[in-house]
Design an enzyme around this catalytic site. Structure first.
Site, mmCIF file in Angstrom:
data_model
loop_
_atom_site.group_PDB
_atom_site.id
_atom_site.type_symbol
_atom_site.label_atom_id
_atom_site.label_comp_id
_atom_site.label_asym_id
_atom_site.label_seq_id
_atom_site.Cartn_x
_atom_site.Cartn_y
_atom_site.Cartn_z
ATOM 1 N N ASP A 14 3.295 -9.449 9.714
ATOM 2 C CA ASP A 14 3.269 -7.252 9.585
ATOM 3 C C ASP A 14 4.384 -7.624 8.199
ATOM 4 O OD1 ASP A 14 0.735 -6.934 9.813
ATOM 5 O OD2 ASP A 14 1.315 -5.933 12.308
ATOM 6 N N ASP A 58 -7.812 -6.671 13.361
ATOM 7 C CA ASP A 58 -7.686 -8.051 14.228
ATOM 8 C C ASP A 58 -8.290 -8.577 15.226
ATOM 9 O OD1 ASP A 58 -6.645 -5.737 15.620
ATOM 10 O OD2 ASP A 58 -4.466 -6.833 15.690
ATOM 11 N N ASP A 106 0.852 -1.529 -0.262
ATOM 12 C CA ASP A 106 0.163 0.347 0.198
ATOM 13 C C ASP A 106 0.646 1.065 -0.148
ATOM 14 O OD1 ASP A 106 -2.163 -0.467 0.158
ATOM 15 O OD2 ASP A 106 -2.910 -0.638 1.516
#
Length: 670
Positions: free
Chosen positions: A302, A396, A243
């Protein structure tokens, strides 16, 4: 020491040499003098060290606070942050005013603290305007100010006691798990098959996702670690979900993906043109791809996470023969946990979170908050729970709560660890904690009706509402900030509502001791840990209020700054894996000329891309500084009443706020 006095022994028998000798016989006055001098030198060295530290702190205060050298002032984007700062500033002005009045009264001999039954004279007895003002203040304080403060302090102490009991029960549950050696186990060899040709079919189809956004420092090591997962190449697909809005970083990530693709790894690069919903929107977009229906599980990492090659073999087998299992969560481990004092204190918190909170809830409740990374989801559980939603900044926790309401179970693996980073600067840590504490309050408002109307057991609803959300997400930051940062300094000026010493000292120390037990090597940091947790309460309280009342800052998502660090053993292991992967890649000769030319273009763009100049500066945090001066003012007031425990707590807590407000904890910019 020139003239030694030696003791002479007459050896009359074979055992005479082994008889006890009077130790004092070999000592003389000069030796004793040298011992005293050495101890005095050590004491002087300690005093000099403390003096040097104090002088350095005063120099930093002068340079950063007065002259503003190498620092910038914290900018408040929301009206809520500015409002809280004004409230703290008003308390500080009031405290300074009260201190001036109390000092004058003390000099006049009106020692109210030493005699709580001090006679308040009537109007006819008062002589002088200052006497009238002071004794009028005493009456107003006793009749109108003390009762509400006393009520609020009792309420905070009650909440404090409840939260301490909850933490103690969690610790006892953890110790029972350790004592009984309770943990999820894999029965047999889940990948073993008598049919050699069909043995690969025992490996389920796994989708691996790496969401990232402008992660220049860590993208390479994360992609490298994930591409070396030990899993059949035709049973795994890696999605790099970029992104980034920086075109240079996009080219860098494309080059890394292309490099591993040329080595035969099944990896693709995805970039959204419309970047909405932050991480949740990124994951939701990736799950909408047509080929996702061919996969049974999805692992999420991540950008700063580096899983070991056997990660999937340690997690995915737990799903076999347990169709109700929706999530397998691994533990985090940190490559920079000893980088500075800030990372050490964070590591204490994270060790307690994983080893106590996550493990206990996973064993006894089969539910806990998903940590957003280093976990494997059953895709069916995600789909039946509504998928990723963009309504909060804690996507999450959102999906975990909805999956729990749909009857899915979770397990936590404490012995499976994935390397990652801790924020090294206070600014980055502060922004991370703001998101982690505002998001749950947003989610609580949105999920409360669904929890009440769900079909799960009543005790599970009570656990979600009372423990998971209210006690651990709302009450903890509320009482910590209110009790230790507002009520305690106020009680120094309103002695009728004085807090007992056990609330100030003994219970917090016991709770800090229990929190630090999962990381015993950090016991020397128990006092800094206690002070720093109280210091962070202002950030957590601000975030909690923002999320609870849906203020603007609660929707703000700031990517946590990474440093891209790796430990030395990790670097050696990565080098060995890299060399093996390069040797294995030589077997793949089916690379087209167009593919090579594209890779070369990417490398040229990577080398040609200029690195933007980065000017880093430490910051001044206004709310923390205002609270520091408020607490130090209250500490000075406590000196007038000779309150030892209260004075030392206020003094060291004020210094802690001062260090944090001047950004002296964590990464320092030159």
């Amino acid at each position: 020491m020139e003239n030694h006095n030696y003791s002479v022994l007459d050896m009359n028998g074979s055992e005479a040499a082994f008889q006890r000798v009077d130790k004092d016989r070999g000592k003389n006055a000069k030796q004793f003098t040298w011992v005293l001098l050495l101890k005095a030198l050590r004491a002087v060295g300690s005093i000099a060290w403390l003096g040097n530290g104090l002088w350095t702190l005063l120099g930093v205060i002068k340079n950063r606070l007065i002259f503003g050298q190498g620092v910038t002032m914290e900018s408040e984007k929301s009206n809520k942050g500015r409002f809280l700062f004004r409230i703290i500033l008003a308390f500080l002005v009031m405290a300074l005013t009260f201190l001036a009045v109390e000092v004058v009264a003390h000099l006049k001999g009106w020692h109210y603290f030493q005699n709580h039954n001090l006679h308040i004279p009537q109007t006819s007895e008062i002589q002088g305007w200052f006497n009238m003002i002071y004794f009028g203040w005493l009456k107003i304080r006793a009749d109108y100010i003390a009762p509400p403060i006393q009520f609020l302090s009792i309420a905070c102490v009650a909440l404090f006691t409840i939260q301490s009991a909850d933490r103690m029960l969690q610790c006892l549950g953890c110790y029972w798990i350790k004592f009984k050696k309770i943990k999820p186990r894999i029965e047999g060899d889940p990948f073993k098959s008598d049919d050699l040709e069909g043995s690969r079919c025992n490996y389920p189809m796994v989708l691996v996702q790496i969401p990232m956004c402008n992660e220049r420092e860590v993208y390479e090591q994360s992609i490298s670690a994930v591409c070396q997962l030990d899993w059949p190449k035709d049973r795994i697909l890696i999605q790099v979900l970029d992104d980034s809005d920086d075109e240079n970083i996009q080219w860098l990530i494309k080059g890394e993906v292309s490099k591993w693709s040329q080595k035969g790894v099944n990896i693709i690069y995805r970039h959204r043109l419309v970047r909405t919903g932050y991480k949740a929107g990124n994951l939701k977009s990736a799950m909408n791809c047509d080929y996702v229906k061919d996969y049974e599980f999805v692992a999420i990492f991540d950008a700063d996470f580096q899983p070991n090659p056997d990660f999937l073999k340690q997690t995915v087998p737990h799903f076999k023969n347990t169709p109700e299992l929706g999530l397998v969560q691994a533990r985090w481990a940190f490559v920079n946990k000893d980088e500075n004092l800030l990372t050490r204190l964070q590591n204490v918190n994270m060790c307690f979170h994983f080893e106590v909170e996550q493990q206990v809830n996973g064993v006894y409740l089969n539910f806990f908050g998903f940590n957003g990374t280093a976990g494997v989801w059953r895709i069916k559980a995600l789909e039946e729970s509504g998928g990723w939603l963009e309504r909060t900044t804690v996507e999450d926790m959102d999906i975990a709560v909805r999956a729990h309401l749909n009857g899915w179970k979770f397990i936590f693996l404490d012995d499976v660890k994935v390397l990652c980073e801790l924020p090294e600067s206070y600014e980055a840590y502060r922004k991370q904690q703001h998101r982690w504490h505002s998001g749950p309050m947003q989610l609580f408002r949105l999920c409360l009706p669904a929890i009440i109307t769900s079909k799960i057991a009543f005790w599970k609803k009570a656990n979600l509402i009372l423990l998971f959300f209210l006690l651990r997400k709302l009450i903890l930051p509320f009482y910590s900030f209110t009790l230790f940062c507002i009520i305690l300094p106020l009680t120094m000026f309103v002695p009728e509502a004085e807090l007992p010493a056990w609330v100030i000292c003994y219970v917090p120390v016991v709770m800090s001791f229990m929190s630090i037990l999962p990381a015993p090597r950090y016991f020397p940091f128990i006092v800094p840990y206690l002070l720093f947790e109280n210091t962070m309460s202002v950030t957590k309280f601000n975030a909690m209020i923002s999320g609870l009342f849906q203020l603007g800052s609660s929707y703000e998502w700031v990517v946590t700054k990474k440093a891209g660090r790796s430990s030395e053993p990790d670097l050696v292991a990565a080098e060995e894996r890299e060399s093996k992967a390069m040797n294995h890649a030589q077997l793949h000769r089916g690379i087209s000329d167009s593919g090579l030319s594209e890779l070369n273009k990417l490398k040229e763009h990577q080398e040609a891309a200029p690195k933007p100049p980065v000017k880093k500066m430490n910051k001044i945090f206004k709310k923390e500084l205002a609270l520091a001066f408020l607490l130090l003012t209250a500490a000075v007031r406590s000196l007038l009443s000779a309150q030892g425990v209260h004075f030392y707590f206020l003094l060291f807590q004020g210094i802690s706020f001062l260090l944090v407000g001047l950004d002296l904890i964590g990464e320092q910019m030159s």
